[in-house]
Design a protein around this motif. Structure first.
Motif, PDB file in Angstrom:
ATOM      1  N   ALA A   1      52.246  25.473  36.876  1.00 35.35           N
ATOM      2  CA  ALA A   1      53.012  26.209  37.888  1.00 35.35           C
ATOM      3  C   ALA A   1      53.833  27.327  37.251  1.00 35.35           C
ATOM      4  O   ALA A   1      53.881  28.448  37.769  1.00 35.35           O
ATOM      5  N   SER A   2      54.476  27.049  36.111  1.00 32.36           N
ATOM      6  CA  SER A   2      55.297  28.074  35.464  1.00 32.36           C
ATOM      7  C   SER A   2      54.430  29.193  34.896  1.00 32.36           C
ATOM      8  O   SER A   2      54.806  30.371  34.949  1.00 32.36           O
TER       9      SER A   2
ATOM     10  N   VAL B   1      54.424  33.364  35.650  1.00 35.74           N
ATOM     11  CA  VAL B   1      54.441  34.396  34.612  1.00 35.74           C
ATOM     12  C   VAL B   1      53.309  35.387  34.837  1.00 35.74           C
ATOM     13  O   VAL B   1      53.495  36.612  34.765  1.00 35.74           O
ATOM     14  N   LEU B   2      52.126  34.864  35.126  1.00 38.84           N
ATOM     15  CA  LEU B   2      50.968  35.732  35.355  1.00 38.84           C
ATOM     16  C   LEU B   2      51.177  36.621  36.577  1.00 38.84           C
ATOM     17  O   LEU B   2      50.823  37.808  36.570  1.00 38.84           O
ATOM     18  N   LEU B   3      51.766  36.050  37.626  1.00 42.22           N
ATOM     19  CA  LEU B   3      52.019  36.829  38.839  1.00 42.22           C
ATOM     20  C   LEU B   3      53.044  37.927  38.574  1.00 42.22           C
ATOM     21  O   LEU B   3      52.890  39.069  39.028  1.00 42.22           O
ATOM     22  N   LYS B   4      54.087  37.604  37.807  1.00 39.31           N
ATOM     23  CA  LYS B   4      55.104  38.599  37.469  1.00 39.31           C
ATOM     24  C   LYS B   4      54.484  39.751  36.686  1.00 39.31           C
ATOM     25  O   LYS B   4      54.800  40.922  36.932  1.00 39.31           O
ATOM     26  N   GLU B   5      53.610  39.435  35.745  1.00 37.81           N
ATOM     27  CA  GLU B   5      52.944  40.475  34.970  1.00 37.81           C
ATOM     28  C   GLU B   5      52.070  41.351  35.853  1.00 37.81           C
ATOM     29  O   GLU B   5      52.029  42.578  35.698  1.00 37.81           O
TER      30      GLU B   5
ATOM     31  N   HIS C   1      36.124  34.198  40.787  1.00 37.33           N
ATOM     32  CA  HIS C   1      37.508  33.972  40.379  1.00 37.33           C
ATOM     33  C   HIS C   1      38.081  32.878  41.278  1.00 37.33           C
ATOM     34  O   HIS C   1      37.949  32.946  42.494  1.00 37.33           O
ATOM     35  N   SER C   2      38.788  31.908  40.778  1.00 36.06           N
ATOM     36  CA  SER C   2      38.891  31.443  39.424  1.00 36.06           C
ATOM     37  C   SER C   2      39.427  30.040  39.491  1.00 36.06           C
ATOM     38  O   SER C   2      39.967  29.634  40.498  1.00 36.06           O
ATOM     39  N   PHE C   3      39.267  29.268  38.411  1.00 43.81           N
ATOM     40  CA  PHE C   3      39.874  27.938  38.373  1.00 43.81           C
ATOM     41  C   PHE C   3      41.393  28.055  38.346  1.00 43.81           C
ATOM     42  O   PHE C   3      42.097  27.409  39.107  1.00 43.81           O
ATOM     43  N   PHE C   4      41.887  28.888  37.435  1.00 43.05           N
ATOM     44  CA  PHE C   4      43.341  29.037  37.315  1.00 43.05           C
ATOM     45  C   PHE C   4      43.653  30.463  36.901  1.00 43.05           C
ATOM     46  O   PHE C   4      43.045  31.004  35.975  1.00 43.05           O
ATOM     47  N   ASP C   5      44.589  31.068  37.593  1.00 40.72           N
ATOM     48  CA  ASP C   5      44.993  32.441  37.307  1.00 40.72           C
ATOM     49  C   ASP C   5      46.231  32.702  38.165  1.00 40.72           C
ATOM     50  O   ASP C   5      46.709  31.807  38.865  1.00 40.72           O
ATOM     51  N   TYR C   6      46.741  33.911  38.129  1.00 40.24           N
ATOM     52  CA  TYR C   6      47.808  34.254  39.045  1.00 40.24           C
ATOM     53  C   TYR C   6      47.220  34.377  40.456  1.00 40.24           C
ATOM     54  O   TYR C   6      46.008  34.458  40.654  1.00 40.24           O
ATOM     55  N   GLY C   7      48.070  34.413  41.458  1.00 35.76           N
ATOM     56  CA  GLY C   7      47.612  34.714  42.807  1.00 35.76           C
ATOM     57  C   GLY C   7      47.110  33.495  43.561  1.00 35.76           C
ATOM     58  O   GLY C   7      47.509  32.366  43.312  1.00 35.76           O
ATOM     59  N   TYR C   8      46.160  33.756  44.483  1.00 35.21           N
ATOM     60  CA  TYR C   8      45.780  32.735  45.460  1.00 35.21           C
ATOM     61  C   TYR C   8      44.274  32.584  45.625  1.00 35.21           C
ATOM     62  O   TYR C   8      43.803  32.157  46.673  1.00 35.21           O
TER      63      TYR C   8
ATOM     64  N   VAL D   1      41.307  25.224  42.771  1.00 38.52           N
ATOM     65  CA  VAL D   1      42.076  23.979  42.848  1.00 38.52           C
ATOM     66  C   VAL D   1      43.534  24.332  43.113  1.00 38.52           C
ATOM     67  O   VAL D   1      43.986  25.424  42.786  1.00 38.52           O
ATOM     68  N   ASP D   2      44.257  23.385  43.713  1.00 35.89           N
ATOM     69  CA  ASP D   2      45.676  23.631  43.988  1.00 35.89           C
ATOM     70  C   ASP D   2      46.515  23.281  42.765  1.00 35.89           C
ATOM     71  O   ASP D   2      45.992  22.948  41.698  1.00 35.89           O
ATOM     72  N   GLN D   3      47.850  23.321  42.896  1.00 35.60           N
ATOM     73  CA  GLN D   3      48.727  23.103  41.747  1.00 35.60           C
ATOM     74  C   GLN D   3      48.663  21.677  41.218  1.00 35.60           C
ATOM     75  O   GLN D   3      49.129  21.397  40.109  1.00 35.60           O
TER      76      GLN D   3
END
Length: 497
Positions: free
Chosen positions: A89-90, A94-98, A328-335, A339-341
């Motif tokens: 989650a954290s 970070v990825l979303l902020k970037e 896109h994607s298993f895990f990345d920024y955004g939505y 999979v969920d958190q």
């Protein structure tokens, strides 16, 4: 209200092939490899061991690295799972902020992290395509290969079966980091990477893909054209990306527009035209696919509604001769996650699972009586009922070779009836009807299969149980749903080979 129109699927014939897989590569252009097991100082076990060392232990946790004992889920205290979720989650924040600030930091992948990644991929029966940093550049803007050879030698020493790609959407580098890489330079970089691969004995025949251009608008097409002219022979398949809509869209109705679904065919035509001009017959892959750019759309890109775009992409790409699609994607920024958190599957994951279980690589052409209407002058008819057909996957041992899988997207707001005709008429059909689960309708983040909610059970996939439709029965597709239908014992010639 029931629709009075009955569509007849009259015939099928062989066409091409398709695979679907998944990717996350946005930050590959800020990645460095460090040949150390772990960069953090080891503190040793203690009462707060998992708090102090959880980043290191996350790397070592889920999949046991001892291949002699096979692939198995490692057992760790519940605190480890919670820390994993907190870290995920954290990291996403970070990825979303970037992404929002357009300021990116470099990240390092250690040898242990690479071991963990490869063992996960290997145990899952997947193939790893590693995206190499293309933005690590010298003062003269040439590509800096200082850490790449170390990565190649380490991976070769471990005998990791990896394919390679260099860079992500190079046409967008100027807006992202203020430094442009033109097609000539990119072609030289790929040629250099091919030379490096050939210098490492284990990878001298490794596959190389690229240039992973962005949506085929003017700048991306110009870059792709120049790249293919100078380095088209260097890559084993040409990769590019497609996004359907602006990330600011917030209406579920936008996911149902047939005009939007049809944009993919137009983009494929543009890309294949450039590729065939320079290297006729070269494979073209859809190397990145998402419902929307800029990270997707909250409560839309990760819901049932996005499944219409995803499943239609698989069908349309197959018909157009694209035999690999990466989402896109298993895990990345955004939505746009699968999979969920808490790492529970979201709708597109379930669509993908059913697709992989039932749909084989041989694509069949479908003729549907009553569907294709004659357009009026100046008007384009865009069908809201999408029907695709493949040979059933040979890996599915519930069905013998010769079976056919048809998948249908009904974008109408009324139920539609489809009648199998000709040699298909007297065959038993297995139905896998996927509908949203719960009260959120198309915004649902859960899916039901034939009326039963799909859930992971003790970290295992549930049994995908079909509903049997007797021979000759009309298929009834509820409004705004997606269904897969296996025609058993069809013994189709194209599907027996």
């Amino acid at each position: 209200e029931l629709s009075s129109c009955v569509f007849k699927i009259a015939s099928v014939s062989f066409r091409t092939g398709l695979q679907a897989t998944f990717c996350c590569r946005k930050r590959s252009d800020f990645l460095q490899f460090n040949n150390q097991k772990n960069l953090a100082k080891f503190r040793g076990p203690g009462p707060d061991y998992y708090l102090k060392n959880y980043e290191d232990d996350i790397v070592r946790s889920d999949i046991a690295l001892d291949k002699q004992n096979g692939c198995k889920v490692a057992n760790h205290p519940d605190i480890m799972l919670e820390l994993q979720r907190e870290k995920a989650a954290s990291t996403q924040l970070v990825l979303l902020k970037e992404q929002l600030s357009n300021i990116y930091s470099n990240i390092t992948i250690t040898a242990r992290s690479l071991d963990k990644l490869y063992n996960f991929v290997d145990c899952a029966g997947l193939h790893l395509i590693f995206g190499i940093n293309a933005l690590h550049r010298n003062p003269d803007n040439s590509w800096n290969t200082s850490s790449i050879l170390s990565l190649l030698k380490y991976s070769a020493g471990k005998k990791y079966n990896i394919s390679w790609e260099l860079g992500n959407e190079p046409n967008a580098y100027r807006s992202m980091v203020g430094r442009a890489v033109n097609s000539t330079q990119l072609a030289q970089d790929y040629t250099k990477l091919r030379t490096l691969l050939q210098s490492v004995r284990y990878y001298h025949r490794a596959h190389l893909y690229g240039p992973n251009a962005g949506r085929p608008r003017k700048n991306a097409i110009l870059l792709l054209d120049g790249f293919m002219k100078n380095a088209g022979s260097v890559v084993d398949a040409v990769t590019w990306q497609h996004y359907y809509m602006d990330g600011r869209v917030n209406k579920v109705e936008d996911f149902l527009k047939t005009r939007l679904l049809d944009t993919l065919a137009e983009q494929i035509t543009k890309v294949t035209k450039v590729v065939n001009t320079h290297t006729p017959g070269k494979k073209v892959w859809l190397g990145g696919l998402g419902p929307a750019w800029a990270g997707g759309i909250n409560n839309l890109s990760d819901t049932y509604a996005a499944g219409f775009l995803w499943v239609n992409t698989l069908g349309m790409a197959a018909v157009q001769g694209i035999d690999v699609v990466l989402r896109h994607s298993f895990f990345d920024y955004g939505y746009t996650h699968l999979v969920d958190q808490h790492f529970n599957p979201l709708p597109d994951y379930w669509f993908s699972l059913v697709f992989k279980r039932l749909v084989g690589p041989r694509v069949l052409a479908v003729r549907v009586a009553g569907l294709q209407r004659k357009p009026q002058p100046g008007r384009v008819i865009r069908d809201k009922l999408r029907i695709y057909a493949h040979c059933t996957s040979y890996d599915n041992h519930n069905y013998v070779r010769g079976a056919i899988t048809i998948y249908i997207i009904n974008l109408h707001r009324s139920r539609k009836k489809i009648k199998l005709a000709g040699t298909l008429r007297d065959k038993t059909v297995h139905q896998y009807l996927l509908q949203p689960y719960g009260t959120d309708g198309l915004r649902a983040k859960h899916v039901q299969l034939n009326g039963e909610k799909l859930l992971m059970v003790d970290n295992e996939f549930p049994e995908l149980r079909p509903k049997t439709l007797r021979a000759g029965r009309t298929i009834a597709m509820p409004p705004m749903t997606i269904g897969f239908y296996v025609i058993k014992n069809m013994n189709a010639n194209a599907c027996r080979r």
